[in-house]
Design a protein around this motif. Structure first.
Motif, PDB file in Angstrom:
ATOM      1  N   UNK A 318       0.832  -1.206   0.000  1.00 23.33           N
ATOM      2  CA  UNK A 318       0.000   0.000   0.000  1.00 23.33           C
ATOM      3  C   UNK A 318       0.866   1.255   0.000  1.00 23.33           C
ATOM      4  N   UNK A 319       1.879   1.276   0.851  1.00 23.95           N
ATOM      5  CA  UNK A 319       2.778   2.430   0.935  1.00 23.95           C
ATOM      6  C   UNK A 319       3.618   2.548  -0.329  1.00 23.95           C
ATOM      7  N   UNK A 320       4.089   1.425  -0.831  1.00 21.47           N
ATOM      8  CA  UNK A 320       4.950   1.424  -2.015  1.00 21.47           C
ATOM      9  C   UNK A 320       4.207   1.965  -3.232  1.00 21.47           C
ATOM     10  N   UNK A 321       2.967   1.564  -3.402  1.00 17.80           N
ATOM     11  CA  UNK A 321       2.195   2.039  -4.551  1.00 17.80           C
ATOM     12  C   UNK A 321       2.007   3.558  -4.498  1.00 17.80           C
ATOM     13  N   UNK A 322       1.825   4.089  -3.296  1.00 18.20           N
ATOM     14  CA  UNK A 322       1.704   5.544  -3.129  1.00 18.20           C
ATOM     15  C   UNK A 322       3.018   6.233  -3.490  1.00 18.20           C
ATOM     16  N   UNK A 323       4.139   5.680  -3.012  1.00 13.42           N
ATOM     17  CA  UNK A 323       5.458   6.244  -3.305  1.00 13.42           C
ATOM     18  C   UNK A 323       5.732   6.280  -4.806  1.00 13.42           C
ATOM     19  N   UNK A 324       5.411   5.192  -5.488  1.00 12.72           N
ATOM     20  CA  UNK A 324       5.654   5.095  -6.930  1.00 12.72           C
ATOM     21  C   UNK A 324       4.828   6.137  -7.678  1.00 12.72           C
ATOM     22  N   UNK A 325       3.549   6.251  -7.323  1.00 18.47           N
ATOM     23  CA  UNK A 325       2.669   7.225  -7.979  1.00 18.47           C
ATOM     24  C   UNK A 325       3.172   8.649  -7.769  1.00 18.47           C
ATOM     25  N   UNK A 326       3.742   8.916  -6.592  1.00 20.51           N
ATOM     26  CA  UNK A 326       4.283  10.244  -6.306  1.00 20.51           C
ATOM     27  C   UNK A 326       5.409  10.587  -7.276  1.00 20.51           C
ATOM     28  N   UNK A 327       6.296   9.617  -7.530  1.00 21.69           N
ATOM     29  CA  UNK A 327       7.401   9.843  -8.460  1.00 21.69           C
ATOM     30  C   UNK A 327       6.932  10.028  -9.887  1.00 21.69           C
ATOM     31  N   UNK A 328       6.009   9.176 -10.317  1.00 16.25           N
ATOM     32  CA  UNK A 328       5.497   9.259 -11.688  1.00 16.25           C
ATOM     33  C   UNK A 328       4.769  10.585 -11.902  1.00 16.25           C
ATOM     34  N   UNK A 329       3.960  10.984 -10.915  1.00 13.16           N
ATOM     35  CA  UNK A 329       3.181  12.221 -11.037  1.00 13.16           C
ATOM     36  C   UNK A 329       4.070  13.454 -11.112  1.00 13.16           C
ATOM     37  N   UNK A 330       5.234  13.375 -10.478  1.00  7.00           N
ATOM     38  CA  UNK A 330       6.142  14.517 -10.497  1.00  7.00           C
ATOM     39  C   UNK A 330       6.617  14.842 -11.910  1.00  7.00           C
TER      40      UNK A 330
END
Length: 336
Positions: A318-330
């Protein structure tokens, strides 16, 4: 002939990492880049009697491009260190822009280089590098790695300490999967080599304590340094260890296996197995990877884990998916 470039070479991780790389006889070229002090660090290291020729570059006069020209391996420890009370996610606001700009330089100057990302938060900075490479049309998933070796180093060290066998630390290898921050870090003590005693693996209190320590070992260092820095020396050691494995694999040595945070499509078959084992379609994961001349040769399965280890997966994902989306969205919508 192996040319390694360190981006952020004058920093707390960059300097000891560059020192360790200079002492590696396989490294024949060492190019150092930073916004300050890189030429001085290069001159200092150049006095060491090992083969690597060392050069240092600053931003003026296309210093980044000069540093990256001819690069085969690029290591990115650049960024600000953590301070007391700061999480890896807090770092994102500062380090994301730094990593984006450096990734753009690599994509345009050395797109075929192996890129090893140390800059935290790795769970987000690796997707940033990938998205930058995609935008420039030079993305090769087999050549971009998040360096998670420190988690394995910590897990092995802490387990040996708990067993009161300090000499075991240098021989013990504890696989660590997931990501590279907090609850995303999943030490798999049941798969340690040599195997850990049953009394250790069946002691839930001990396992919980050591798992927590592996996950938050960085906080331990930040607190001990009392605001004066973060985990720089141990991270430099871990980074140099991973660089050496990449160098050996690129040079043709077989059966080189290392844990690393990778884009799972870098090995579609192996990545599919990981996703099946996890029960989710997460695009990145830290797992044991067999390295070869092209980078990722094979993503190895997670394999059998204990009920306790399995119970940690849901929170990590759950945490990892949020972290990944944060990077992609940037990077999404950014003009590069």
């Amino acid at each position: 002939m192996v040319k390694v470039v360190v981006l952020g070479a004058a920093g707390g991780i960059g300097q000891p990492l560059s020192l360790l790389l200079k002492t590696n006889p396989v490294v024949t070229g060492l190019s150092l880049y930073d916004i300050v002090n890189a030429p001085g660090v290069a001159v200092d290291l150049s006095h060491i009697n090992t083969p690597a020729k060392v050069e240092g570059f600053l931003p003026p006069n296309e210093g980044l491009k000069q540093a990256l020209t001819g690069a085969e391996i690029v290591v990115i420890p650049a960024g600000v260190p953590r301070k007391p009370g700061m999480t890896r996610d807090d770092l994102f606001k500062i380090n994301a822009g730094i990593v984006r700009d450096l990734a753009t330089g690599i994509a345009t100057t050395a797109p075929k280089a192996f890129v090893l990302v140390i800059s935290n938060p790795v769970n987000s900075t690796v997707p940033i590098v990938v998205e930058v490479f995609k935008k420039h049309g030079v993305f090769d998933p087999k050549r971009i790695f998040g360096v998670t070796t420190l988690d394995v180093v910590r897990a092995s060290t802490f387990a040996a300490e708990a067993l009161q066998e300090p000499s075991l630390a240098s021989k013990l290898v504890v696989p660590v999967i997931g990501g590279h921050s907090g609850v995303t870090i999943l030490p798999i003590f049941s798969q340690a080599q040599p195997p850990l005693p049953a009394s250790f693996l069946e002691n839930k209190e001990t396992l919980e304590a050591i798992t927590h320590r592996v996950r938050y070992g960085g906080d331990e260092v930040v607190k001990a340094k009392d605001g004066a820095g973060s985990a720089t020396l141990s991270m430099a050691y871990a980074g140099a260890t991973f660089v050496e494995k990449v160098v050996r694999a690129v040079s043709g040595e077989k059966n080189i296996v290392a844990p690393t945070f990778v884009y799972l499509e870098s090995d579609a078959a192996g990545g599919a197995v990981i996703k099946q084992e996890l029960g989710t379609d997460v695009p990145y994961f830290s797992v044991n990877v067999e390295l070869g001349p092209s980078g990722v040769e094979k993503i190895l399965p997670i394999g059998k884990v204990t009920a306790y280890e399995k119970s940690l997966f849901a929170g990590a994902l759950s945490e990892l998916e949020t972290n990944i989306k944060t990077g992609v969205s940037f990077i999404d919508g950014a003009k590069l």
